[in-house]
Design an enzyme around this catalytic site. Structure first.
Site, PDB file in Angstrom:
ATOM      1  N   LEU A  55      -3.904  -8.404   2.840  1.00  0.00           N
ATOM      2  CA  LEU A  55      -4.639  -8.693   2.922  1.00  0.00           C
ATOM      3  C   LEU A  55      -6.076  -9.711   2.445  1.00  0.00           C
ATOM      4  O   LEU A  55      -6.387 -10.726   2.625  1.00  0.00           O
ATOM      5  CB  LEU A  55      -4.152  -9.487   4.398  1.00  0.00           C
ATOM      6  CG  LEU A  55      -3.199  -9.727   5.527  1.00  0.00           C
ATOM      7  CD1 LEU A  55      -3.052  -8.820   6.914  1.00  0.00           C
ATOM      8  CD2 LEU A  55      -2.273 -10.408   4.798  1.00  0.00           C
ATOM      9  N   ALA A  56      -7.028  -8.874   1.758  1.00  0.00           N
ATOM     10  CA  ALA A  56      -8.282  -8.717   1.776  1.00  0.00           C
ATOM     11  C   ALA A  56      -8.116  -7.891   0.487  1.00  0.00           C
ATOM     12  O   ALA A  56      -7.180  -7.001   0.385  1.00  0.00           O
ATOM     13  CB  ALA A  56      -9.037  -8.120   2.737  1.00  0.00           C
ATOM     14  N   HIS A  67      -8.341  -1.379  -3.292  1.00  0.00           N
ATOM     15  CA  HIS A  67      -6.769  -1.792  -4.066  1.00  0.00           C
ATOM     16  C   HIS A  67      -6.763  -2.484  -5.004  1.00  0.00           C
ATOM     17  O   HIS A  67      -5.985  -2.455  -5.526  1.00  0.00           O
ATOM     18  CB  HIS A  67      -5.614  -1.769  -3.385  1.00  0.00           C
ATOM     19  CG  HIS A  67      -6.060  -0.096  -2.474  1.00  0.00           C
ATOM     20  ND1 HIS A  67      -6.064   1.252  -3.164  1.00  0.00           N
ATOM     21  CD2 HIS A  67      -5.815   0.536  -0.936  1.00  0.00           C
ATOM     22  CE1 HIS A  67      -6.015   2.318  -1.768  1.00  0.00           C
ATOM     23  NE2 HIS A  67      -5.528   1.473  -0.691  1.00  0.00           N
ATOM     24  N   GLY A  96     -10.355  -5.710  -1.431  1.00  0.00           N
ATOM     25  CA  GLY A  96     -10.580  -4.231  -0.972  1.00  0.00           C
ATOM     26  C   GLY A  96     -10.229  -3.340  -3.050  1.00  0.00           C
ATOM     27  O   GLY A  96      -9.774  -4.738  -3.300  1.00  0.00           O
ATOM     28  N   HIS A 109       0.712  -0.995   0.157  1.00  0.00           N
ATOM     29  CA  HIS A 109      -0.001   0.285  -0.209  1.00  0.00           C
ATOM     30  C   HIS A 109       0.992   1.637   0.204  1.00  0.00           C
ATOM     31  O   HIS A 109       0.616   1.819  -0.765  1.00  0.00           O
ATOM     32  CB  HIS A 109      -1.012   0.018   0.926  1.00  0.00           C
ATOM     33  CG  HIS A 109      -1.531   1.123   1.392  1.00  0.00           C
ATOM     34  ND1 HIS A 109      -1.322   2.293   1.781  1.00  0.00           N
ATOM     35  CD2 HIS A 109      -3.649   1.295   1.081  1.00  0.00           C
ATOM     36  CE1 HIS A 109      -2.364   2.945   1.099  1.00  0.00           C
ATOM     37  NE2 HIS A 109      -3.133   2.810   1.284  1.00  0.00           N
ATOM     38  N   GLU A 134       8.148   5.216  -2.543  1.00  0.00           N
ATOM     39  CA  GLU A 134       7.639   5.378  -3.732  1.00  0.00           C
ATOM     40  C   GLU A 134       9.177   4.232  -4.200  1.00  0.00           C
ATOM     41  O   GLU A 134       9.254   3.952  -2.792  1.00  0.00           O
ATOM     42  CB  GLU A 134       8.930   6.942  -4.624  1.00  0.00           C
ATOM     43  CG  GLU A 134       7.925   8.116  -4.336  1.00  0.00           C
ATOM     44  CD  GLU A 134       7.634   8.334  -5.805  1.00  0.00           C
ATOM     45  OE1 GLU A 134       7.672   7.137  -6.723  1.00  0.00           O
ATOM     46  OE2 GLU A 134       6.723   8.870  -5.706  1.00  0.00           O
TER      47      GLU A 134
END
Length: 128
Positions: A73-74, A78, A76, A10, A48
């Protein structure tokens, strides 16, 4: 021809968190023992290199096949939308490069065992 690997996290405003991902990437490089031509990391946001920059770095270094591994982990937004959109832009720019997205980390069949091992290791360390 060996694939290259891009580990995608992320990203965080907290530099130490981003450095953890970079350190994990280095440990994966060592553990992979030349299974991949190159292994790099990139971040969806807040750090970056970005996903496009990470892909470009691998391509500039000769990658013809790239696996993008979402370090999430899930499933979502993203994982479902943002990462595939970033990869699609790079794929359109480089149609001669094969870019695939691996299942995200949370789908791994080894996740339950990993969690239990971590807990057992923690309990052992606490007992010492």
């Amino acid at each position: 021809m060996k694939k290259s690997l891009l580990l995608v996290a992320h990203g965080s405003r907290r530099q130490a968190s981003n450095d953890e991902v970079r350190a994990l990437t280095e440990r994966v490089r060592v553990e992979a023992n030349e299974r991949y031509a190159a292994i790099e990391c990139a971040f969806l946001e807040l750090a970056e290199p970005s996903i496009p920059d990470g892909l470009e770095q691998l391509i500039d270094n000769g990658a013809a096949q790239i696996t993008v591994l979402p370090y999430f982990l899930a499933a979502g937004r993203h994982v479902i939308e943002d990462i595939p959109e970033e990869v699609a832009v790079a794929q359109e720019k480089h149609p001669d490069i094969h870019i695939e997205i691996a299942p995200y980390l949370g789908t791994s069949e080894t996740m339950p065992k990993l969690l239990l091992t971590m807990l057992a290791d923690s309990a052992t360390a606490d007992a010492d």
